[in-house]
Motif scaffolding. Structure first.
Motif, PDB file in Angstrom:
ATOM      1  N   ASN A 184       3.379  19.739 -39.765  1.00 53.15           N
ATOM      2  CA  ASN A 184       4.814  19.400 -39.833  1.00 53.15           C
ATOM      3  C   ASN A 184       5.316  20.322 -41.219  1.00 53.15           C
ATOM      4  OD1 ASN A 184       7.600  17.265 -40.791  1.00 53.15           O
ATOM      5  ND2 ASN A 184       7.199  18.387 -38.728  1.00 53.15           N
ATOM      6  N   LEU A 185       4.448  21.060 -41.819  1.00 55.55           N
ATOM      7  CA  LEU A 185       4.832  22.072 -42.984  1.00 55.55           C
ATOM      8  C   LEU A 185       5.073  21.238 -44.238  1.00 55.55           C
ATOM      9  CD1 LEU A 185       6.440  25.057 -41.211  1.00 55.55           C
ATOM     10  CD2 LEU A 185       4.115  24.774 -41.879  1.00 55.55           C
ATOM     11  N   ALA A 224      -6.780  26.870 -45.771  1.00 56.62           N
ATOM     12  CA  ALA A 224      -7.444  27.719 -44.827  1.00 56.62           C
ATOM     13  C   ALA A 224      -7.182  27.472 -43.511  1.00 56.62           C
ATOM     14  CB  ALA A 224      -9.032  28.001 -45.144  1.00 56.62           C
ATOM     15  N   GLY A 225      -7.306  28.418 -42.966  1.00 55.95           N
ATOM     16  CA  GLY A 225      -7.054  28.069 -41.127  1.00 55.95           C
ATOM     17  C   GLY A 225      -5.728  28.556 -40.700  1.00 55.95           C
ATOM     18  N   GLU A 226      -5.506  28.190 -39.376  1.00 53.33           N
ATOM     19  CA  GLU A 226      -3.869  28.595 -38.916  1.00 53.33           C
ATOM     20  C   GLU A 226      -3.800  27.532 -38.165  1.00 53.33           C
ATOM     21  OE1 GLU A 226      -5.287  31.983 -36.258  1.00 53.33           O
ATOM     22  OE2 GLU A 226      -4.330  33.213 -37.877  1.00 53.33           O
ATOM     23  N   ILE A 227      -2.324  27.433 -37.784  1.00 53.44           N
ATOM     24  CA  ILE A 227      -1.506  26.585 -36.987  1.00 53.44           C
ATOM     25  C   ILE A 227      -0.561  27.489 -36.317  1.00 53.44           C
ATOM     26  CG2 ILE A 227       0.027  24.476 -36.774  1.00 53.44           C
ATOM     27  CD1 ILE A 227      -0.971  23.670 -39.739  1.00 53.44           C
ATOM     28  N   LEU A 228      -1.013  27.501 -34.967  1.00 51.09           N
ATOM     29  CA  LEU A 228      -0.255  28.372 -34.112  1.00 51.09           C
ATOM     30  C   LEU A 228       0.776  27.688 -33.245  1.00 51.09           C
ATOM     31  CD1 LEU A 228      -2.783  30.947 -32.612  1.00 51.09           C
ATOM     32  CD2 LEU A 228      -1.525  31.007 -34.688  1.00 51.09           C
ATOM     33  N   PHE A 229       2.246  27.997 -33.369  1.00 49.74           N
ATOM     34  CA  PHE A 229       3.127  27.454 -32.567  1.00 49.74           C
ATOM     35  C   PHE A 229       3.403  28.148 -31.505  1.00 49.74           C
ATOM     36  CE2 PHE A 229       7.679  26.139 -31.650  1.00 49.74           C
ATOM     37  CZ  PHE A 229       7.581  25.094 -30.966  1.00 49.74           C
ATOM     38  N   HIS A 230       3.099  28.222 -30.170  1.00 49.77           N
ATOM     39  CA  HIS A 230       3.618  29.003 -29.001  1.00 49.77           C
ATOM     40  C   HIS A 230       2.850  30.409 -29.563  1.00 49.77           C
ATOM     41  CE1 HIS A 230       5.708  26.573 -26.398  1.00 49.77           C
ATOM     42  NE2 HIS A 230       6.613  26.240 -27.462  1.00 49.77           N
ATOM     43  N   ASP A 275       1.556  32.200 -35.734  1.00 41.82           N
ATOM     44  CA  ASP A 275       0.991  31.263 -37.104  1.00 41.82           C
ATOM     45  C   ASP A 275       2.362  30.889 -37.824  1.00 41.82           C
ATOM     46  OD1 ASP A 275      -0.298  29.974 -38.890  1.00 41.82           O
ATOM     47  OD2 ASP A 275      -1.434  32.093 -39.789  1.00 41.82           O
ATOM     48  N   ILE A 276       2.547  29.431 -38.216  1.00 36.52           N
ATOM     49  CA  ILE A 276       3.491  28.873 -38.863  1.00 36.52           C
ATOM     50  C   ILE A 276       3.286  28.486 -40.260  1.00 36.52           C
ATOM     51  CG2 ILE A 276       4.977  28.052 -36.769  1.00 36.52           C
ATOM     52  CD1 ILE A 276       2.998  25.548 -38.779  1.00 36.52           C
ATOM     53  N   THR A 277       2.036  29.067 -40.513  1.00 36.23           N
ATOM     54  CA  THR A 277       1.775  28.650 -42.024  1.00 36.23           C
ATOM     55  C   THR A 277       1.918  29.833 -43.009  1.00 36.23           C
ATOM     56  OG1 THR A 277      -0.668  29.543 -41.963  1.00 36.23           O
ATOM     57  CG2 THR A 277      -0.358  27.238 -41.390  1.00 36.23           C
ATOM     58  N   GLY A 278       2.236  30.792 -42.633  1.00 36.51           N
ATOM     59  CA  GLY A 278       2.487  32.288 -43.329  1.00 36.51           C
ATOM     60  C   GLY A 278       3.602  32.174 -44.018  1.00 36.51           C
TER      61      GLY A 278
END
Ligand code: ADP
Ligand code: MG
Length: 243
Positions: free
Chosen positions: A51-52, A58-64, A67-70
């Protein structure tokens, strides 16, 4: 089916304390994933990363696929698509039930007040809280507050709803009304990621269960299989506490 969310090699540390390590999992449309595990195993931190509300180490969270973590991600806009329901409701106590369900729509989605109100009413009706639109949170019970919080999240028309122990702060007699709303949502095909200690919900409502221990996914699988035949000793030991 194409994934909505993909968590890849996600890790999170608070200072030297490594709380999540190399977490990988995928959420597809209509999935109801229950995350179970002992207190302190990192379940809330995982949801908060998705939910940010926390920044992964580290790592990534891809939404469709994105990457939403950048940097440069619009967190409020993202949160309209990936909503969250908290253990402690997090309602605005100075606002009525109806206003609680309108404010995100007018402020973030820029809807007109009329449209926001109609939409709020629709979801308050869905959770059975339409008779309480003019009440303030202090005037309603915990179970009712949580149903309002669910209506508020639904009013944003998210693609995924995250629930962090939505019934843990409730008196026992109010747990059922909230689980029943969640079960209805699941039946309607809502994509949900649910941290819970309600093992019957995890077993009967979800199609995927993730067992976390000490910041890692210890075991995951279909609920029938995981509950009936846990493969790891730690899963067996955890589940035995609920028998
Ligand atoms: P769970 O939800 O499974 O009970 P949490 O994700 O809340 O677990 O916590 C996992 C670990 O991370 C715990 O040891 C907790 O104390 C620690 N932790 C959580 N949030 C913070 C924070 N903001 N700062 C430092 N440590 C934290
Ligand atoms: Mg927690």
């Amino acid at each position: 089916m194409e994934a909505i969310l993909e968590v890849k090699h996600l890790s999170k540390a608070f200072g030297k304390h490594q709380v999540l390590r190399d977490i990988d999992f995928t959420v597809r449309p209509g999935d109801v994933t229950s995350i179970i595990g002992a207190s302190g195993s990192g379940k809330s931190t995982l949801l908060r990363c998705i939910n940010l509300l926390e920044t992964p180490s580290a790592g990534e969270i891809l939404f469709h696929g994105k990457d939403i973590t950048g940097r440069g991600v619009n967190a409020p806009a993202y949160r309209t698509k990936v909503g969250m329901v908290f253990q402690s409701f997090n309602l605005f106590n100075n606002m009525t039930v109806l206003e609680n369900c309108m404010v995100g729509q007018t402020k973030v989605l820029k809807k007109s007040r009329e449209e926001a109100k109609a939409n709020a009413m629709k979801y308050l009706k869905k959770v059975g809280m339409d008779p309480y639109v003019h009440a303030k949170p202090r005037q309603i019970s915990g179970g009712q507050k949580q149903r309002v919080a669910i209506a508020r999240a639904l009013a944003m028309e998210p693609e995924v709803l995250l629930f962090d122990e939505p019934t843990s702060a409730l008196d026992p007699e109010m747990v059922g009304e909230v689980l029943s709303v969640m079960r209805d949502l699941a039946d309607e095909g809502m994509t949900m990621l649910v941290v819970t200690h309600e093992m019957a919900f995890a077993r009967d409502v979800s199609n995927h269960v993730v067992f976390m221990a000490d910041g890692v996914i210890c075991e995951e699988g279909e609920p029938q299989e995981l509950f009936a035949h846990p493969k790891q000793d730690r899963t067996r030991e955890f589940l035995s506490r609920f028998m």
